[in-house]
Design a protein around this motif. Structure first.
Motif, mmCIF file in Angstrom:
data_model
loop_
_atom_site.group_PDB
_atom_site.id
_atom_site.type_symbol
_atom_site.label_atom_id
_atom_site.label_comp_id
_atom_site.label_asym_id
_atom_site.label_seq_id
_atom_site.Cartn_x
_atom_site.Cartn_y
_atom_site.Cartn_z
ATOM 1 N N TYR A 75 9.747 1.928 2.499
ATOM 2 C CA TYR A 75 8.373 1.513 2.796
ATOM 3 C C TYR A 75 8.309 0.371 3.817
ATOM 4 O O TYR A 75 7.373 0.296 4.620
ATOM 5 N N THR A 79 1.001 4.100 -2.932
ATOM 6 C CA THR A 79 0.499 5.462 -2.675
ATOM 7 C C THR A 79 1.607 6.478 -2.446
ATOM 8 O O THR A 79 1.442 7.662 -2.764
ATOM 9 N N PRO A 108 2.926 8.283 0.185
ATOM 10 C CA PRO A 108 2.488 9.552 0.789
ATOM 11 C C PRO A 108 3.601 10.596 0.789
ATOM 12 O O PRO A 108 4.724 10.317 1.191
ATOM 13 N N VAL A 139 0.836 -1.208 0.000
ATOM 14 C CA VAL A 139 0.000 0.000 0.000
ATOM 15 C C VAL A 139 0.865 1.250 0.000
ATOM 16 O O VAL A 139 0.623 2.204 -0.759
#
Length: 253
Positions: free
Chosen positions: A43, A22, A24, A18
């Motif tokens: 990550y 994504t 962020p 995820v």
């Protein structure tokens, strides 16, 4: 134990996917150069911290909070402290004395406070509460200390968790949870595709410390507290002699 290991590994893998999808804040903040100058991703660290905190909280909520705080403080240092040349307790405490709040000082104080709080909630007698706090916070720091090359922190978490599996009860389940997350990130870490940074190393260490606390009496707490304090003192000396960090790359301090 098998369920705790499997759930933690699966959640770590899912959270990593995820975060990778994504990214962020953009992809650039999630990239670092490791000791060999290769580009690796970050990550896996927050993913392992999340999975470990969730798994440990399911067993002992107070310990889960300590693991979560260790992961958050480590992540803050990974990102806010990138490029800061100061390493070791002494350097960050000296900066704090001069009125500078470094990311390393936030990490040190935050993890220590969370460890002491968790220890106070997990043990009944005052001495045991303090010893438990030292073990949890010290274990978080100890695992981060060995994060100097690919796979060492995750590998250390797997090795250190093994004795905990011999015990029955919550300590064994927490050790299995930390090992599941460590096992999930180890292949990419060893292949130099990822590093777990302070977020992953501190969270895994805090979980292993909590596992020790859950399964140990006074004598065990004393022995483990002495071990993590000795590791911290040795790490401080090595850092001072090297004049640099103890981490695999810029993400670790």
């Amino acid at each position: 134990m098998i369920i705790s290991f499997g759930l933690s590994a699966a959640l770590t893998r899912a959270a990593t996917a995820v975060l990778r999808a994504t990214a962020p804040g953009g992809r650039e903040p999630w990239r670092r150069e490791n000791y060999a100058g290769r580009s690796v991703e970050l990550y896996a660290g927050p993913a392992a911290a999340l999975a470990t905190a969730v798994g440990v909280a399911r067993i002992r909520p107070a310990a889960g909070v300590a693991v979560a705080v260790a992961g958050v403080c480590g992540a803050y240092d990974d990102f806010a402290g990138a490029g800061d040349p100061r390493r070791g307790f002494r350097a960050h405490l000296s900066a704090l004395r001069d009125g500078q709040i470094t990311s390393g000082a936030v990490k040190l104080l935050g993890i220590s406070a969370a460890g002491l709080l968790a220890g106070a909630l997990m043990k009944e007698r005052a001495v045991d509460k303090v010893l438990a706090g030292v073990v949890i916070a010290g274990a978080a720091h100890a695992v981060n200390l060995v994060d100097v090359r690919p796979g060492r922190a995750a590998g250390a978490a797997l090795a250190l968790g093994l004795p905990g599996l011999l015990r029955k009860g919550p300590g064994a389940e927490m050790a299995a949870t930390a090992m599941g997350a460590a096992g999930a990130v180890l292949p990419d870490d060893l292949a130099e595709r990822a590093m777990i940074g302070d977020a992953g190393a501190h969270a895994l260490g805090a979980a292993l410390g909590a596992a020790v606390v859950a399964g140990s009496g006074r004598a065990g707490l004393v022995a483990h507290a002495a071990a993590v304090v000795a590791a911290a003192v040795h790490g401080e000396r090595v850092s001072a002699l090297a004049g640099g960090g103890t981490g695999e790359g810029a993400a670790t301090s």
